[in-house]
Design an enzyme around this catalytic site. Structure first.
Site, PDB file in Angstrom:
ATOM      1  N   GLY A  10      63.508  21.329  41.062  1.00 20.10           N
ATOM      2  CA  GLY A  10      63.281  22.393  41.340  1.00 20.10           C
ATOM      3  C   GLY A  10      63.492  23.362  39.869  1.00 20.10           C
ATOM      4  O   GLY A  10      64.520  23.455  39.329  1.00 20.10           O
ATOM      5  N   GLN A  13      63.877  29.876  39.307  1.00 23.45           N
ATOM      6  CA  GLN A  13      64.416  30.748  38.853  1.00 23.45           C
ATOM      7  C   GLN A  13      65.965  29.807  38.524  1.00 23.45           C
ATOM      8  O   GLN A  13      66.531  30.168  37.566  1.00 23.45           O
ATOM      9  CB  GLN A  13      65.001  31.906  39.612  1.00 23.45           C
ATOM     10  CG  GLN A  13      63.728  32.724  40.152  1.00 23.45           C
ATOM     11  CD  GLN A  13      63.386  33.503  39.130  1.00 23.45           C
ATOM     12  OE1 GLN A  13      63.302  33.521  37.807  1.00 23.45           O
ATOM     13  NE2 GLN A  13      63.540  34.958  39.242  1.00 23.45           N
ATOM     14  N   ARG A  85      65.639  33.017  49.595  1.00 20.97           N
ATOM     15  CA  ARG A  85      65.432  34.270  50.572  1.00 20.97           C
ATOM     16  C   ARG A  85      64.362  35.435  49.877  1.00 20.97           C
ATOM     17  O   ARG A  85      64.551  35.690  49.004  1.00 20.97           O
ATOM     18  CB  ARG A  85      66.947  34.805  51.098  1.00 20.97           C
ATOM     19  CG  ARG A  85      67.611  33.826  51.978  1.00 20.97           C
ATOM     20  CD  ARG A  85      68.821  34.655  52.598  1.00 20.97           C
ATOM     21  NE  ARG A  85      69.764  34.922  51.382  1.00 20.97           N
ATOM     22  CZ  ARG A  85      70.736  35.669  51.939  1.00 20.97           C
ATOM     23  NH1 ARG A  85      70.702  36.323  52.957  1.00 20.97           N
ATOM     24  NH2 ARG A  85      71.850  35.658  51.000  1.00 20.97           N
ATOM     25  N   ASN A 123      69.261  26.342  50.009  1.00 22.51           N
ATOM     26  CA  ASN A 123      69.746  26.845  51.152  1.00 22.51           C
ATOM     27  C   ASN A 123      69.035  26.398  52.609  1.00 22.51           C
ATOM     28  O   ASN A 123      67.840  26.115  52.378  1.00 22.51           O
ATOM     29  CB  ASN A 123      69.762  28.297  51.388  1.00 22.51           C
ATOM     30  CG  ASN A 123      71.041  29.048  50.765  1.00 22.51           C
ATOM     31  OD1 ASN A 123      72.367  28.328  51.001  1.00 22.51           O
ATOM     32  ND2 ASN A 123      70.964  29.834  49.679  1.00 22.51           N
ATOM     33  N   HIS A 178      78.330  28.432  53.766  1.00 17.87           N
ATOM     34  CA  HIS A 178      78.101  29.569  52.960  1.00 17.87           C
ATOM     35  C   HIS A 178      77.097  30.614  53.612  1.00 17.87           C
ATOM     36  O   HIS A 178      76.021  30.260  53.882  1.00 17.87           O
ATOM     37  CB  HIS A 178      77.161  28.869  51.779  1.00 17.87           C
ATOM     38  CG  HIS A 178      76.410  29.530  50.594  1.00 17.87           C
ATOM     39  ND1 HIS A 178      77.311  30.517  50.012  1.00 17.87           N
ATOM     40  CD2 HIS A 178      75.157  29.949  50.376  1.00 17.87           C
ATOM     41  CE1 HIS A 178      76.584  31.174  49.127  1.00 17.87           C
ATOM     42  NE2 HIS A 178      75.168  30.789  49.493  1.00 17.87           N
TER      43      HIS A 178
HETATM   44  P1  A3D Z   1      62.664  29.562  43.251  1.00 14.82           P
HETATM   45  O1  A3D Z   1      62.709  30.332  42.065  1.00 14.82           O
HETATM   46  O2  A3D Z   1      61.402  29.646  44.196  1.00 14.82           O
HETATM   47  O3  A3D Z   1      62.609  27.911  42.778  1.00 14.82           O
HETATM   48  C1  A3D Z   1      62.381  26.734  43.536  1.00 14.82           C
HETATM   49  C2  A3D Z   1      61.564  25.877  43.061  1.00 14.82           C
HETATM   50  O4  A3D Z   1      61.415  24.709  44.017  1.00 14.82           O
HETATM   51  C3  A3D Z   1      60.220  26.411  42.850  1.00 14.82           C
HETATM   52  O5  A3D Z   1      59.884  26.151  41.460  1.00 14.82           O
HETATM   53  C4  A3D Z   1      59.331  25.451  43.643  1.00 14.82           C
HETATM   54  O6  A3D Z   1      57.937  25.165  43.098  1.00 14.82           O
HETATM   55  C5  A3D Z   1      60.192  24.191  43.780  1.00 14.82           C
HETATM   56  N1  A3D Z   1      59.968  23.134  44.828  1.00 14.82           N
HETATM   57  C6  A3D Z   1      59.187  23.490  45.971  1.00 14.82           C
HETATM   58  N2  A3D Z   1      58.991  22.324  46.675  1.00 14.82           N
HETATM   59  C7  A3D Z   1      59.351  21.213  45.718  1.00 14.82           C
HETATM   60  C8  A3D Z   1      59.475  19.873  46.022  1.00 14.82           C
HETATM   61  N3  A3D Z   1      59.006  19.214  47.123  1.00 14.82           N
HETATM   62  N4  A3D Z   1      60.215  19.018  44.992  1.00 14.82           N
HETATM   63  C9  A3D Z   1      60.622  19.708  43.934  1.00 14.82           C
HETATM   64  N5  A3D Z   1      60.367  21.117  43.674  1.00 14.82           N
HETATM   65  C10 A3D Z   1      60.001  21.858  44.718  1.00 14.82           C
HETATM   66  O7  A3D Z   1      64.264  29.815  44.023  1.00 14.82           O
HETATM   67  P2  A3D Z   1      65.615  29.686  43.385  1.00 14.82           P
HETATM   68  O8  A3D Z   1      65.414  28.993  42.053  1.00 14.82           O
HETATM   69  O9  A3D Z   1      65.968  31.142  43.177  1.00 14.82           O
HETATM   70  O10 A3D Z   1      66.331  29.373  44.457  1.00 14.82           O
HETATM   71  C11 A3D Z   1      66.299  27.758  44.925  1.00 14.82           C
HETATM   72  C12 A3D Z   1      66.942  27.622  46.180  1.00 14.82           C
HETATM   73  O11 A3D Z   1      68.406  27.797  45.959  1.00 14.82           O
HETATM   74  C13 A3D Z   1      66.759  28.314  47.097  1.00 14.82           C
HETATM   75  O12 A3D Z   1      66.849  27.626  48.647  1.00 14.82           O
HETATM   76  C14 A3D Z   1      67.868  29.380  47.337  1.00 14.82           C
HETATM   77  O13 A3D Z   1      67.953  29.898  48.622  1.00 14.82           O
HETATM   78  C15 A3D Z   1      69.184  28.617  47.009  1.00 14.82           C
HETATM   79  N6  A3D Z   1      70.151  29.406  46.493  1.00 14.82           N
HETATM   80  C16 A3D Z   1      71.335  28.939  46.720  1.00 14.82           C
HETATM   81  C17 A3D Z   1      72.838  29.558  46.309  1.00 14.82           C
HETATM   82  C18 A3D Z   1      73.886  29.080  47.088  1.00 14.82           C
HETATM   83  O14 A3D Z   1      75.005  29.439  46.472  1.00 14.82           O
HETATM   84  C19 A3D Z   1      74.103  27.893  47.855  1.00 14.82           C
HETATM   85  C20 A3D Z   1      72.523  30.476  45.695  1.00 14.82           C
HETATM   86  C21 A3D Z   1      71.326  30.940  45.321  1.00 14.82           C
HETATM   87  C22 A3D Z   1      70.046  30.322  45.936  1.00 14.82           C
END
Ligand code: A3D
Length: 311
Positions: A10, A13, A85, A123, A178
């Site tokens: 991933g 961000q 989200r 998440n 969480h």
């Molecule tokens: P974002 O910036 O959208 O990055 C997610 C990345 O995942 C994107 O670049 C997508 O292209 C990529 N992706 C989608 N499908 C696939 C795949 N099949 N294989 C590989 N990569 C893929 O999101 P983010 O970085 O802000 O957040 C990522 C996740 O972390 C989300 O589900 C959030 O809800 C979660 N999150 C969890 C917490 C916890 O404390 C647990 C806190 C903040 C965010």
């Protein structure tokens, strides 16, 4: 000694900040993986950081890819693949989309990194780490969810802001799933060894507990398009570092419980000892009846999300 290899699945961000922190802390070489449509972003982010390594005075090779073969043999895998989200969404609203993503990630990590220590961030966290463990079949000491470190970091920072003290001196833990049912334990929090309850009014403490429970949503509301990413990345790196440096840290993590806290077969946040053996031990705290009830309430929310994964 060869450098460690860290696969970041991933490249969004959180993934980008993870890559920066891996380099800055010289934890090893990082491979940032994303889907083919985002390969350029993964390559661009890692090249951008590489070009900063001489300025930071660190050595780390970073690369971006959409080819799973490139993560082969990674020592640590951190998974952030999946949707974040948007305002008005609960973490559970992400389940249908993210379970599909998590399934493909888990299959490939199983194939290419069979010996890795795996930290899941996607998440809804407790259900996603459960799914990853189910699909990979990896031992429970090598599959852990990041949530408690972040939730605790939030609690600690609110305490430090309220008291005007160093955040470094605040020690605290948060149990449970969480989400809004998480269980901060102010009873056990200390500031420089002094019980927090002696330094703050009940009213202020209650307000901090409430803010901690909603802290993720507060950031989602402010950003308007996405969720927190700096502190989640810092939290996951703290866990990776504990493993890579065998630090024996005690950190709240989502671990698979098999009888501890009277819970069996679910991932939920508990204090865990992290070292080179991964989750080396789960620490059981004696809880009050009220805290136990809150933890069981949180478990119900986790069970509901897990049931929806149909795994
Ligand atoms: P974002 O910036 O959208 O990055 C997610 C990345 O995942 C994107 O670049 C997508 O292209 C990529 N992706 C989608 N499908 C696939 C795949 N099949 N294989 C590989 N990569 C893929 O999101 P983010 O970085 O802000 O957040 C990522 C996740 O972390 C989300 O589900 C959030 O809800 C979660 N999150 C969890 C917490 C916890 O404390 C647990 C806190 C903040 C965010």
């Amino acid at each position: 000694m060869a450098r460690k290899k860290i696969a970041l699945i991933g490249g969004g961000q959180i993934g980008g900040i993870l890559a920066l922190l891996v380099a800055q802390k010289e934890l090893g070489d990082a491979v940032l993986f994303d889907i083919p449509e985002k390969e350029g972003v993964a390559k661009g982010k890692t090249l951008d950081i590489m070009e900063g390594t001489p300025l930071m005075g660190v050595d780390s090779n970073l690369s971006g890819t959409s080819n799973y073969e490139d993560i082969k043999g990674a020592d640590v895998v951190i998974v952030t693949a999946g949707l974040p989200r948007k305002p008005g969404m609960s973490r559970e609203d992400l389940l249908d989309v993210n379970i599909k993503i998590m399934s493909s990630v888990a299959e490939n990590v199983k194939k290419y990194c069979p010996d890795a220590f795996c930290i899941i961030v996607t998440n809804p966290l407790d259900a996603m780490v459960y799914s990853f463990k189910k699909i990979t079949g990896f031992p429970k000491n090598r599959v852990v969810g990041m949530a408690g470190v972040l939730d605790t970091g939030r609690f600690k920072s609110f305490v430090a802001m309220e008291l005007g003290v160093s955040a470094e001196d605040v020690a605290a833990t948060v149990l449970g799933g969480h989400g809004p049912t998480m269980v901060p334990l102010p009873r056990l929090a200390t500031v420089g060894g002094v019980p927090l309850t002696e330094l703050i009014s009940d009213e202020k403490l209650e307000a901090i507990v409430t803010r901690t429970r909603k802290a993720g949503t507060e950031i989602v509301g402010l950003l308007g398009n996405g969720s927190a990413f700096f502190s989640p990345a810092i939290s996951a790196i703290e866990m990776a570092e504990a493993y890579l440096k065998d630090k024996k840290r005690i950190l709240p993590c989502a671990c698979l419980l098999e009888g501890e806290y009277g819970i069996d077969g679910y991932y939920i946040g508990v204090p865990a000892l992290l070292g080179s053996g991964g989750v080396e031990k789960i620490i059981e705290i004696k809880l009050t009846d009220e805290e136990k009830e809150m933890l069981m309430n949180s478990l119900e929310a986790v069970k509901k999300a897990v049931a929806e994964t149909k795994l």
